[in-house]
Design an enzyme around this catalytic site. Structure first.
Site, PDB file in Angstrom:
ATOM      1  N   HIS A 245      19.091 106.089  75.682  1.00 32.18           N
ATOM      2  CA  HIS A 245      19.389 104.738  76.160  1.00 32.18           C
ATOM      3  C   HIS A 245      20.382 104.089  75.218  1.00 32.18           C
ATOM      4  CE1 HIS A 245      18.730 100.654  77.667  1.00 32.18           C
ATOM      5  NE2 HIS A 245      18.286 101.258  78.753  1.00 32.18           N
ATOM      6  N   GLU A 303      13.685 106.170  83.656  1.00 30.42           N
ATOM      7  CA  GLU A 303      13.926 107.016  84.822  1.00 30.42           C
ATOM      8  C   GLU A 303      12.984 108.218  84.909  1.00 30.42           C
ATOM      9  OE1 GLU A 303      15.560 105.326  86.646  1.00 30.42           O
ATOM     10  OE2 GLU A 303      17.718 105.380  86.401  1.00 30.42           O
TER      11      GLU A 303
END
Ligand code: ACO
Length: 361
Positions: A245, A303
């Protein structure tokens, strides 16, 4: 210069804050833990919209208005629906949304909230040769989305999807929210701004990752050796989907919320088996990434467990990004209104590094 605008502050917002070092997400003064599983999606839409629309009603009234908007969107777009399944389900949804009016009123905003929830099941049904189901204006948003997909869902599945929509409703200045704000800063309408967000969300480095997570899990299961498969992917220069991220250097707090939701769906059924397998893959991926990329703390992102949750809810992997958009659209709209209120056009500069023209003497 940072190519990805890393660390650049491009907006002031009251909507959400991502604490990448601590692993905390705040949405309008509430922690993710306070909201996810406790507030309904319609309540969170109200939280995000508060102050950005003049005539905002209370929670119950707003949820009824979202229900009416689902029916209105269905009736408006029904004549065109048969043309859309020729596209992939995300592009079909985007094309349907592009047909909505491009205004700035609450009615415009509610149609945009309703549209992904209506179009996604309708397109999936048409794609498998079934008739789309009409929305039920009185139903809860998540429940109705699942009902339109495959008939009345169990309360547990409806609750799981509702928690998912809340969990992904807003997340700082991510790529799709930034794209939305750029378009909103031109004072274009909400539909134009949301179309920009939809375009940005589609990519696999952003909201397009959960479909490939399922493909990865299936490939690893077939290979029988998670660590070897993952090492090989990295050696080929591929990224491991569902990990890493830009902001979080610790575990994405949304991953744990969604993992707990999947666990609640059952440990003895297919989603329980899938969860147990995914946990072993997750651990293998974290171990492999730690060795392969020691300079970077790469952790599980939202996700990874999104993929498991949406699979358990009955969505095919090609529609996962649609469902992400169904949640994130609330944040996009609030950010668009917040940006419009500043009255300031977003217009950064580029540094020219191309060839220079010959100077004529
Ligand atoms: N797998 C393998 N390597 C990775 C991964 C990954 N998932 N993520 C980052 N890296 C590596 C990069 O290859 C790079 O290595 P290098 O220095 O040897 O070249 C290093 O870590 C730093 O990478 P950056 O691209 O600078 O990291 P950034 O913070 O920009 O990446 C991103 C964030 C795009 C999300 C990345 O982690 C990624 O591609 N993840 C996989 C796709 C994914 O899961 N996307 C969903 C993100 S969550 C969301 O948007 C809702």
């Amino acid at each position: 210069m940072a190519n990805g605008l890393d660390d650049v502050v491009a907006a002031e917002t009251v909507l959400s804050d991502v604490d990448g070092a601590g692993g905390h997400l705040t949405i309008r003064g509430h922690s993710l833990a306070e909201l996810a599983g406790h507030w309904r999606y319609g309540q969170v839409v109200r939280l995000l919209f508060d102050g950005f629309f003049d005539e905002l009603p209370g929670d119950d009234e707003l949820e009824k208005a979202i229900g009416n908007a689902r029916v209105e969107v269905f009736e408006r777009l029904q004549p065109m629906l048969a043309e859309l399944p020729a596209l992939d389900v995300y592009s079909g949804m985007r094309a349907g949304i592009a047909l909505l009016p491009d205004g700035e009123s609450l009615a415009d905003a509610l149609r945009l909230i309703a549209a992904p929830a209506v179009l996604t099941p309708a397109l999936l049904r048409l794609g498998r040769g079934e008739k789309p189901l009409t929305p039920d204006a009185r139903a809860d948003h998540a429940n109705d989305m699942l009902r339109m997909l495959s008939g009345t869902p169990s309360p547990a599945l409806a609750k799981a999807l509702d928690t998912y929509l809340v969990t992904v409703c807003d997340h700082g200045l991510n790529a799709s929210t930034f794209a939305t704000r750029v378009v909103a800063s031109t004072q274009a309408g909400l539909t134009s701004a949301i179309l920009a967000g939809l375009g940005a969300l589609k990519g696999p480095l952003h909201g397009g990752a959960p479909g490939p997570v399922i493909e990865m899990l299936d490939a690893i299961e077939a290979s029988g050796d998670a660590a070897a498969w993952l090492r090989n992917e990295i050696a080929r220069g591929e990224r491991i989907m569902g990990f890493g991220h830009r902001i979080y250097r610790v575990r994405d707090p949304r991953a744990d919320v969604l993992k707990a939701v999947v666990r609640r769906l059952g440990t003895r059924n297919e989603s329980g088996r899938r969860l147990a397998f995914a946990e072993t893959v997750e651990q293998a991926a974290l171990d492999v990434l730690k060795v392969a990329k020691p300079q970077r703390s790469i952790q599980t992102n939202v996700e990874f467990y999104t993929a498991l949750l949406l699979e358990a809810a009955g969505f095919p992997k090609e529609a996962f990004s649609n469902v992400f958009a169904a949640g994130r659209v609330a944040g996009w709209i609030a950010h668009a209104r917040e940006q419009q209120a500043t009255g300031r056009l977003i217009r950064p500069q580029s540094r020219y590094v191309g060839p220079v023209p010959d100077l004529v003497a």
